[in-house]
Structure formats: C-alpha cells, structure tokens
Design a protein around this motif. Sequence first.
Motif, short mmCIF file in Angstrom:
data_model
loop_
_atom_site.label_atom_id
_atom_site.label_comp_id
_atom_site.label_asym_id
_atom_site.label_seq_id
_atom_site.Cartn_x
_atom_site.Cartn_y
_atom_site.Cartn_z
N LYS A 24 0.81 -1.21 0.00
CA LYS A 24 0.00 0.00 0.00
C LYS A 24 0.84 1.27 0.00
O LYS A 24 0.32 2.36 -0.21
N SER A 71 -7.24 -10.99 -1.70
CA SER A 71 -7.90 -9.71 -2.00
C SER A 71 -6.95 -8.75 -2.70
O SER A 71 -7.34 -8.06 -3.64
N LEU A 72 -5.71 -8.75 -2.24
CA LEU A 72 -4.71 -7.87 -2.88
C LEU A 72 -4.47 -8.27 -4.32
O LEU A 72 -4.43 -7.42 -5.22
N SER A 116 -6.47 -9.97 -6.36
CA SER A 116 -7.64 -9.70 -7.20
C SER A 116 -7.81 -8.22 -7.45
O SER A 116 -8.28 -7.79 -8.53
N THR A 117 -7.47 -7.41 -6.49
CA THR A 117 -7.58 -5.95 -6.67
C THR A 117 -6.59 -5.44 -7.71
O THR A 117 -6.83 -4.40 -8.35
N CYS A 118 -5.53 -6.16 -7.90
CA CYS A 118 -4.52 -5.73 -8.91
C CYS A 118 -5.12 -5.68 -10.30
O CYS A 118 -4.67 -4.90 -11.15
N GLU A 138 -7.81 -4.46 -11.20
CA GLU A 138 -8.52 -3.19 -11.41
C GLU A 138 -7.58 -1.97 -11.35
O GLU A 138 -8.04 -0.84 -11.42
N SER A 139 -6.32 -2.24 -11.22
CA SER A 139 -5.36 -1.14 -11.12
C SER A 139 -5.19 -0.43 -12.46
O SER A 139 -5.40 -1.02 -13.53
N SER A 177 -17.16 -11.80 -6.97
CA SER A 177 -16.35 -10.58 -7.10
C SER A 177 -15.08 -10.83 -7.93
O SER A 177 -14.71 -10.03 -8.80
N LYS A 186 -14.19 -9.34 -11.64
CA LYS A 186 -12.96 -8.58 -11.90
C LYS A 186 -12.17 -9.20 -13.05
O LYS A 186 -11.62 -8.49 -13.90
#
Length: 1559
Positions: free
Chosen positions: A1445, A1480-1481, A1483-1485, A1487-1488, A1519, A1523
């Motif tokens: 982060k 979570s980290l 999978s969030t990548c 959407e970066s 989710s 993504k």
Amino acid sequence: MPHSPCRCSISFFIELLHLCFEQVNSVVKNILMYLLQGRLIMTPLTWNKFIESLCPVIPVLQGYADTEDSLGNCILILSETNPEGGGGILPETSRLKSIFRLLLLKKQSVRDKALKLLAFQLINEEGRSTKRPFIDANLLSKVANLLIVEKPIDIKLDDTRQPIIKVEAVEKLYEVFTSDIVDLPLRKSALEQLAIIFQDIKMHNVVNKMDLIDKIFFVLNECIRKDCEEMECMILPCLTILRKLLTADSVKRLSLSQESSVLFLFFRVALIFQKDSAVVTEVAALFCLLLFDEVSRMDMWSDNISSKSTLTPGFFLPVSVIRRYHLPVHVPGHHAVSPYYVVLPLSTDYLTLKPVTDMLRIAWNLSRCHGIDNLLKEINSENETQEVLDSLKLSTEDILTLKIIHTNSGLEDCRSSVIQAEGHEGVKAAVTRMSLYLLNDRLSFKGVNGPCGAILKTSAWHQELNRFLQVLPACPEDEKLLADIMCFINKLLREHRNGPVVEFLDWILEILLKHKPNPLLELLGQSETQEQEEATDTQTTVRQQLRKELMTFFNNLLLIFMDVTDRKSLELIYVFKTQLALKLLQCLRVTDAPHFYGLPSLERTLQGMIHLTAVPGWSSHSTVTEPLSICTKYLSGLLEVISSFYVERRGAAMSFMGKGVTKGTVLCLLHLSHEMMNQADVLDWISMWSLPYGSNSQEQNLTQQGLAWLIPLWVDRDPEVRFTSLAIAATLTSDKGGCVALANSCQNISGGLWATVVNILLDHSECSMVRREAAFILQNLLVIPSPVDSNHDYSWHGPSVHDVEYGLSLIGKPALQALLDHSNFYDHMDRMVKLCYLGRYMFDLNCYAADITARKSVNVRFRREQHSPTNQSQGPGSPSTVETMVPLVPSSLESADVPPHMTPTNIIIPELKDRLMAQGQSDTTTTSPSSPQESPLSAPLSKQCIVTPPLLSAMCSLLDNLLIVVPESTVSAFRKTSILKAFCGAFNVSLLEKCIQEVISLSYSTPVEHVKAQVSFLLEYFCSLSRLLTSCLLIDPSLVSQDELLKPLLEKIFTVLTMCTKDDFDTKLRSAFYQLWIDIFNLLAALLRKTSQSSLSSVTEAVAKSWPAIIDTVCKCVGFSTTYPKLYTACMQFLSILLTEDGKRCLSEKQKSSHSPTVASLLDEDDGNKESVEQLFKIILESYEKQSSKDTLRRLAVSALVSLLAVSKRAQKYAWNAGLIDSCIEQMKHIHAQLNLDSLKPRKRGPKKKENGFRKELNIAMQMLRNCLYQNNEYKATALQAHLVPLIHSFWPWFLLDDSLMKVALQLLCVYTANYPAGCSSLCGASCVQYPGQPAFRGTPSNSLMLCILKWSSHLTSENPTMQQLAFTLLANVALSHDCKGVIQKSNFLQNFLSLTLPKGENKCLPDLAVLWLKFLLNISCDEDGQQMILKLSGCSDLLVEMSKYKHKSSPHLPLLILHNICFSATNKPKILAHDKVISLLSTCLESDNQNVQRIGAAALWALIYNNHKAKATLKTPSIIRKVDKAYASAKKTISDSSSLNVYYLKCLENLVHLLLCT
C-alpha cells in the motif's frame, strides 16, 4: 625606307646608356641632356625634327626618368604640360602616353610625379562630369601603385594546328554576347567562354574582330557611366578578350594606342575596380600593350627596313625596357646586346698574356702536388724533387699569395709576426689579418667551426695574446693597440656565442681573475673627467674607443656565460660577475651639473648593467656584500640618473636625456625590480623606490616624491621606454605596498591610477606591448581585495570615482564597475580581439640587440603567481622592437606577415599626455578635464596599432581576475558581448600548425627565430585563454557550454593536443607546449566536472576524430611523471574524469539508444589502434607500479587505472595477463602480515602513521580488484583460486574499525558475487587459509565470512545509508545461492525484517531500509526454498500486504513480486489461499490503472488456480469472477501491440476466464 640619321643617332645614344662603362655613360648623359635642353639654340624646324625622331624611342628613354638625377629630370620634363597654353614638348597623345608610362616605373618618386602630371590631364578630359569615379586629389594620392601588380601574367597565345572548338559554336557565343535581349548573366557566360577560346590565335578570325572590339568598348564606356553599374559583371572577360586580340593584332594595337580616350577609359576602369586584382592586372596588361607599342617591333631598331615590310605580329620589348619597368606581363625581349656594341677579337697568342700565364703556372703546381698543403710543404722544405721549366716555377709573389690564402699558413705567419714584432704596427697588422681570416669563415657560413676559428681555439694563441691583456697600457699607442686586440677578441666571442669551448672560456676567466686588480676592469672604471682635461682630442678618442671595446667584450662574455653549465666554471663566473657589478656601479656616477655629464660613457655603462642584471640572481653571487645592499646601491644610482634628467632640481634647467640613456636606465630599473622582488620578500623594498626631491631652499628637509618620477616615462616619445616603465610599475604593483604607493603618486592625475591605466590599455593608437603592461598593472591591482562600500575605513580603497556635478563618490568594487561601464571596457575588449593580428612581424636582425633575448614580463594572477625574468632584454641603443603601428589590418589577412619595411609611427594621446604631465607640476597646478569629444576612446580609429597575441594573453589574464573580483558584472558583460566567442575565434590552430612545420623544417626563407617567437606568442595566448575559460566554467558553466562555442573550441583543443608529440623543438618551445597542454587538460577536466551531461558527447566525438593521436599524447604525458609532474597530474586528472563520466553514461539507460561514440567503445574496438591502446594500458600500469606508496602522484595513477578498468574490457584483459589480480592479492597478504605484526606492538593513543599507510594500500588494492573482476567470471575464477574470500575474511576486524575499508570491501564482494554462484558459495565456507599473526585484539574470525556479514548487517542503522545499501546489495547477490540461503536461514537473519517500522498515515513512502529488505527478499523468493523461508516468518505475508500500500519511486511493486513468486509453488498455495488479505490484494490488482500491477496480479492468480482444485473453489467468487471478466474484456479492447508482456497478460486472463467460468 631607311631611318633618318637623327633617329639612328638617338637610338645609338640610348643604347649606350645601359653599358657598364662609366666614362661612356657620363658622356652619353651629357650629350642627351644637351639635346633635351637645347630647344633655345635650335631652329624650330630642327627641334621639331629632333622631337619627331625622339617619339618612337621615348618608352626606352623614359626608363631612365628620375627625380634625383639631372638626365632623369630632363626626361620628366618631356611629359609636362604648359599650364598657360596647355601644350608641351611632346604631342598631346604622346605626352599622355608618356605620363601613363611613368606609372609603370619601379621608383615610387617617379610614380608620384606622374600622378601630379596626370591630374592636369584628367581635369581637361571630355565629359568627365558624366563619368565615374569622381577623381580628386585624395583619390589620386592613393593610386600611385595602381598599375604595379604582384603577379605578372603570361600574354603568350596558342597557335595550334587544328582548332578544337567548332566555328559554329564560336559564332553562337558571339551572337549571345552581341544580343541586347539576352540577360546579362548569359552574356557574361558567353564572354567568359570566348575569352578561353581566343587563347588560340586561329579563332580570332572566326568573328568580326572590329565589331567585337567596338562592342567591348561600348560595355566599358557604359560601365564608367554614373548610372550603369549593372554592366560591371562583364568587365573582366571583356578586358581579357581585348588583351588577347590586341596581343595578336599589331595593326589594331597601333590604332588604339593613338587614341587618348582609350587610355582615359582604361584608367577609370582600373580606379573603379582597384580592389579587384584580376581586373587591375588586365587593365595594366592593356596599358603595357598600348604604351610600348612603338618599341615592340624589331624594325624600330634596324638600320634598314624594306618598304614592303609589314608590322611584325606578336609583342616583344627591348631588354632594357623589361629591366627598368615594373611590367604587368611576361614578355619576350630583344636586343639584349646593343646592335652598336662591337666585340674585339681576342689575341691569337693567349699564353703571352700575363694573367693567363700566372693562372696556368699556379694551377699546374697545385695539380702536381695534389693540393695546396703538399705544395706549401715542398716550398718550406726547399727541396726540389724534380726539375721544371722556368716558366712554370713559382715566383716570390706566387709563393706569398699561396701562403696568405692558406689559412693555416697565414695564421701561423700572423702568430710569428706577433711574437717577433718590434713595435705596435706589426702586432696591429697581424691582428687585422686574423680578423680578415675570421671574416672569411663567417662569410662562408662556417663561423667558429671554420679553419680560422678552429685554429684560434687552440691554447697556443692564448699565450701570445696574454701579454697584451694582463698589463695596463702605458701610452696612447698601447691603448690603441689594446683596442684593436679587444676588437678582434670581440669578433671571436661573437662566433663562440652559439657553442662556447670550455678551454676558450677557461682562458678568458683566467685573464679576468688571475690578476687583482684586473687591468681590464681597471681600465673600465678609470675616471674620464681629469683625463679629458689633460689629453688631446686624439687621445680622448682612442680611450673612448678602448672603453667601448671593453664594454662590448664584457657584454659578449655575459651572453656566453648564460649557456655554461659546468659547476667549476660557474663558480668562477659568479666571482667575475660580482667584480663587474661593483665596477659598473663605480662607473655610474652623476655630478650636480647634469649638462656636463658624458652621455656616451653613461650609455655604455648602462649597456653593461643591462646585460649583467638581466639574469636572475645576479646580486646573490657576492660572498662579501648582501644581495639587497648591491640592489640598493644600483637603485640609488639609477634613480639619480632619472632625477638628473627628468626632475627639476633647485631651479636648474633640465638637460636632454639621450635616447640610449633613457632606455638603458629604465631597462636596468626593470631588471632591478625583478631582482629586488625575489631577494627582498620580507623587507619593505617598495619604499626604496621612492625618489626624494628638494625644494628651492637647501635648509628645508627633503620630501618624498614617491613613485611620481615613473609617471612621465609613461608618455615618453619612445614606445620602448613607455613599455619598460609600465613594466616597472607592473612589477612594483605585485606587492600591496607598491599598489598603494603608485596610487598615491597618481593623485594629481585626473581619474587617478586606475583611469590612467585603463586609458592606456584601451588606447587603440598605442602599441601592443605598452598596452600589455597596462593590463598587467590592472591585473595586479585587482589582486588586492577592494571594499564593497565606503562605510568602513580601509587601507586600500581600490578605484575611486568622483562626480563633481552631482557630488557623488564611489570607491572599491562599485567604483570599478562604474569605471568599466564609463570606458565601455568590454566593448573595447571585443573590438581588440576581433582586430587581432596573429601573423609574423619581423625587425632588423643585424642590430646589436638582436643577440639579446626579450624580457618576460611579470604576470601576477589572482593567486600571485610571480615569474621573474629569465632572459635578457635588448640593448638601449637598438631600434624599437615594440613600434608596431601599422594601418589597420583586416581580419581576413591575419595569416599574412607584416611587411618588414613598414614604417613605425608613434602617437601619444593628447588627453593622457596632459594628465600625466600635470604630475611634474606643482601642487597648485590644476588641469582641466578634456571634453568627451576629445576622448581618445571615442576618436575615429583612422590609424591603429595592431593587437598582438601577447596583448591578447594579458587581456585574458585581466578578464580572469575581473571574473573573480566582480563575477556578476563580468558574466553579464560576457553574455551581452561576444568576447568569449571572439577570443576562441582568434584561437588559430592552422596558423600554429604552419609555424610548427616551419620550425621543424628549419626554413631559411624566414629566420627561424622569428617563427619560434611567433609560436611562443601563440602558445602563451592559448594558455591564457584556457585559464580564462576554466574560470568561466567555475563561475558560470553556461558561458562555455554553448554548442556554437564549444564544438569548434574542442576541435581546436584536440588538434593542439596532437601537436609536438615528437621532440622536434628546443627546450623552451617544448616547455611552452607542455604548459599549454596542462592548461588544456585542466580546462577539459573542469568542463567535464561542471557540464558533463551536456558536454560529454561533444568531448567524446572530438576525441574519436583524433583518437590515435590523442592516445600518443596521453602516453607521452603519462611518461612525464618525473620530468614534468604538473603535466602528468593534469593529464591523469582529465583521463580519470573522462573515463568516470563515460562509465556513468554507459550505465545510464538514457544513453543506451545514443549513437555517439564512447571512450569505452574506442578502447575496446578491434581496429588498427589496438597496439596504441595496449601501449596506453601498459604505460599507466607501469606508472602505478613504479611509483612508491608515499609518492603523491601515485594517487593519480590509481584513479586513472581504476577508471580505465571500470570501462574497458580490453584493459581488464591486459591487467589480467599482466598479473594485476595476483599482484593485488599478494599485496593484500603482505599488508595483512604487516598489520598483524604492528598489532602485536604496544599501541599509543591515536592512529599510527604506518598503519594508516597500510590501510591506504589495502584500499587501493581492493579497488583494483573490484574493477578487474567487474562483469568477468573468468577473472573471478582467478580470484577464487587465489583464495580472495578467505583473505577478505581475515581483514574483517580491520574493516569493522574503518568505514572506508568496509565500503570498498563490500563493493569488491558485490562485484565478485554478481552472477557468479561459485563466488557466492565461497562466502559460506570456513576460513581455511591461515596467515601468520592473526589479530589478537579482536578475537578469531567467525566460521564464515557470510555469517560475519549477516551479523554486521543486522546491527546497521539508518545513519549510514551507503553501508546499508552495499550490505543489502551483497545479500541480494548471495541470496540467489543455495548455500548462502542455508546460512541465512540458520542465522535467523530474516527475523529482522519483521521488526521494520512503517510510517503511518496516508501518502507515505517506504523507507529506504524497507526497500532494501524487499529487494533482498525478492531474490530469496526466486526458488522454492526461499519461498518457504519467507512463509515461515510469522506475519511476513501481512507485512508484505501492508507494504504494497506504500509508494516508492524506484521500486513500487516489490511486495507484489514477492507474493507473485510465492504463488508459483504448489507447497505454498494452501497457505496463500488461506490468507484472505493476499487473495484480496491479488484480485484488486486486476482493477489497477498500472499495467505492470495488472500483469503481476493476473499471473499470480493463474499460478494459484493452475492444477489446484481447492484454488478454483476458493477463487470462484462473484467478485473475483467479475474482476477477471472485466479485465479480460478491457484488455482485448485496449491492447493492440503484440509485445511479449501483453501476450503473456492476455494468456493469463484467458486461462483465468476458462478455469473460473468454463469448469
């Protein structure tokens, strides 16, 4: 029909004029003068007949015209016009032709007279008001040499058998020219082609010659009209065609020669195009054809001519005309021998003539004896070996002649005459004969090496002359004889000047020092006052001549002694110099009545003092008298001479001080100032130069005039006096006391010292040497710190400016700035540079002063670098060598030479003279300032002195000081003007190369001394310019870094660096070259230090152009570590910084795409320079190895060698082959042993000097190893075999004590372990190599170096970021090794990662230590064992998620990459899947906004889900599916290129979609 008797008689008389018989010449001149002046005694019919007969031969007769000769004046009268009636002796056309003919004569005075005669003719020219140019007296005064051309042309035409050009082509060209509708450029082109075609005579008849000539004259007439300048382009081809037509057509030539308008036309064309040498040459050739047409045909000189004869084609002239006129054409001659010259037949009986018989008799005897030596031996032996005819026997006269012309016999006869002489006449005759023999050797260019010089070197002659030199003369006849002997010895000394013989010098020194007191010195110091009262005029003349020869003798000796190096001879020379110095001081006496003083005697004394004082250290040779005491006595006497002639004392009228005395006095004072400056560094020697002068009353105390006596000398008539007096001021101002004293002495002058010196410097009518000394004075004044305001009391106020109108006053730096602005200082500087003349200027070498080398002025820079004079100055009686006043030389002619015959002119500024002369007035006298219109700075520059390179050098040094004292204003002025660009433009390398070639080839067309002087001046200027540019780089680099200035400058600089690589010069020139190289290397080093980003590519491009020659220069400079250490230092510094900056550029990613050459690529190229490059490696390596550790220059060699190894693979290979790696390791072992031994000794407080030396050597050895091993596994294997790691391990206790050693050791280990697994593994092994004397005070080393590093790294703090970075870089390298990972895991080192503290809050960045840890962990995570090590750390995954982060500029995705690597192991997948934050980290990548983050996340998720059913179930959430689907759809739309990363990213998403949605 035959010529008239009158015409034949005149031709006969004129032919007799150029015969060599003086009596015949005299009679012929009288007859011709009688005829030319006999108009009044002749009847009109007879006179007209005479003039008619005279006209055809006028061109020959005018060759004898002269303004200084009676006959010449009579001939000039023939061309005069009667001002009343307008007529003259000759007909109008003949008279006009005769005037123009005078313009071609060789004598300038005759050409000037011709212009006056021509002026009257031009006034009466028809239609002159409509013609150009407007002719007035001013124009005519400048064209006396208009028709005198430098390069005559050849008018010979071709007469080939077959024409090459077709007739049709010629006719077309003719039509183009004659057409009025064709454009002028086409008509011009046609004319130019016709001019080439008409070189062939056969082509002349192809066109209508009459029409062509008429058309040409139409063009010429149109050209001289006031409104037809557009026709000028066709003038040159028109004239060329006309010249070729008239050369071949004598009929048309004769016709045009009778037309006055044609002559006027040609003259006006020449005036219009007087700056076009081609046009003027063609016009002069046409004049030659028309003016000498009468005498161009052989029939004019024949006694008989057939009535049917025709005019002879071609153009020929009598030889007498060719000799006496400066003709613009090469023309064949006729009548080289007069037709009236009768050669008498020789006598039939040649042998009866006495000269013939004498020559045959001597030649026969010489041949019989095989040379003169054997013949003289036979004559001296008086034994006739064979009988000869009486007619072939040598007479007494013949024998005497042979003995005289044979040098050995003649000199032996002279020696016998000296020994046997019964009186003075015999000795005098023998000495005179010896002088003639010596002269004969000199005329044959053998000099002292000739037969006479070789014999006179022998000691036999010394004894014969000793008896005349060791006693005082008893009578006037003895004095006269001694004067003759001294004159002969002086001639001999002059021949010995270039190569003195030791035996000869020993003899001279014995004569001077054997007898005390020495007779020669006693004769020099005898009083003249009483002698002149008692002696007759003849005796006085003899004694003066004797003293003159004695002084010349001593001066020649002093010159010869300069080249003596023998220690014994030098000690004797020092004794003699001391005696001579005291004797000259005794001769320097001044009475109270100066007008009774003998100026010739004083001048001779001063000449001797000049020679004596010119050599530095002359006052320190005495063992009895202190140097400063001698200098003080000399100063007192010389100041008394100055005061006697320049200062009004007690109301007595001032005497005129002779030119030689003035020069001699100020020159001695200049030498004395240098000597006192060197001998009295501590004492207040400046106050001794103050001159006291009294008032009208003798009872009053004397007051100090200070240095005011020096000021009037600055405006002396002689520029040498001005130059020398200013040089004295420059020397005095090298001390602060001198600056204050001189400033106080200039208080009565308007503007004071500063304004006066600035005015002299900026005076364009002053000679360069004077202005140069003014620049030195300003330079010295700037050395003393000046105040910035007037609020404090300072001992030195610097410049002072007063404004009477506003009542304002400024001192110090503000006043300096105001003075520079008011005088337009920088504008004048810019103009001076642009008007600089770099060519050669020569003066008479035959004068006495030519043997005395010029003095070097003191050049005090900001750091007070004082240079005392090392050479002698010229004698005071010599012609001026600084009078360089010439008309302004255009910049385009800067490579030409100043004509040696150019007359100097002296101009003194009226304003400055008035100001300075006010100094000699009383204090009540005031001077009114001149108006601005009278200022010399604003006056038009109608006549200027040339600006020479020495003046440019002084200007550069002055600007250098200004740049340091007032940097802001100076930089601003540099930006507003183009001073630096002008200075660099005057940097003429091609001229320097040309002069160097002349010096090397020893060309005799110009004396080589002048060429050497020119080279020295240019080198001095280039040195000063380099220092100025270096200062500019230090103050404001942007002044030099501009491409338009830098690139041409670099090209010139590297051209200079490639000169003088061979020892083809003498010591002085070679030293000057090396000094220039030093300044250039310093400039380049400063350039790279200050502007490496912008200038490095330009420097490397310039280096690449001259790469082989640059290597040779660098090799030469590196070899000068002992002989020229400054050059070695400058070269090595430049080389080190060049290699360093080039290495940085190679490592930079921005430079990878650049196509510009690099030094690394030049060093490693496989071309023809391989041997030169290896020679460079060899000489640098040898320089490093040969120098001891205590040598200060060794640091430079280390720096250069380290930088070289860092950038060049070939250098590494050479070092490896040379055993550098092994030698460094052996040196480290030796240092380790020495450190251990020292550690056993009792320690004192503080570090040991010896131990510090060992540590420095250890540091150097590790640096060498580091760069040798850089990116080369083969060499690393060599180090591995040499047990490098155990050796470093043994030094670990010392590394812990010394951060500098630890830093280099870590760098070495980083290089050693990079991409070398074997090296990494070697760190893990225990130290198996034992060295004697392990350090006892720190305990034994740990089991392995790896453990030591881990233990030390765990205690590092953020206070030493460099060490942290090196340590973790090393750990990152070894983390790739399996063995090292095991050691890391066992050491529990990774637990330190969990103790990291992260900054709190938003928008925080990762600390540097955290980034280093992440890079280390990234390398650990590259294999499964490392991944397991990371996962075993409790809380490590949470910390990595938290770190992701945070932001970091250089490495923003390190935590993601670590997690990405962990996801690829099947063993690690369950732990990752169980960690929700990691899933979570990842999978969030998807959407970066960052594509790299998207790729990392997609790859990690695909790795997790691949061949893992549990992962499918875990990741198959709405989710994550959403993504993935969204990322896949977006990628298909946005990604267009097919790069490997994009293809891999799409493949990851496709597999994710397939695994999550389709299964």
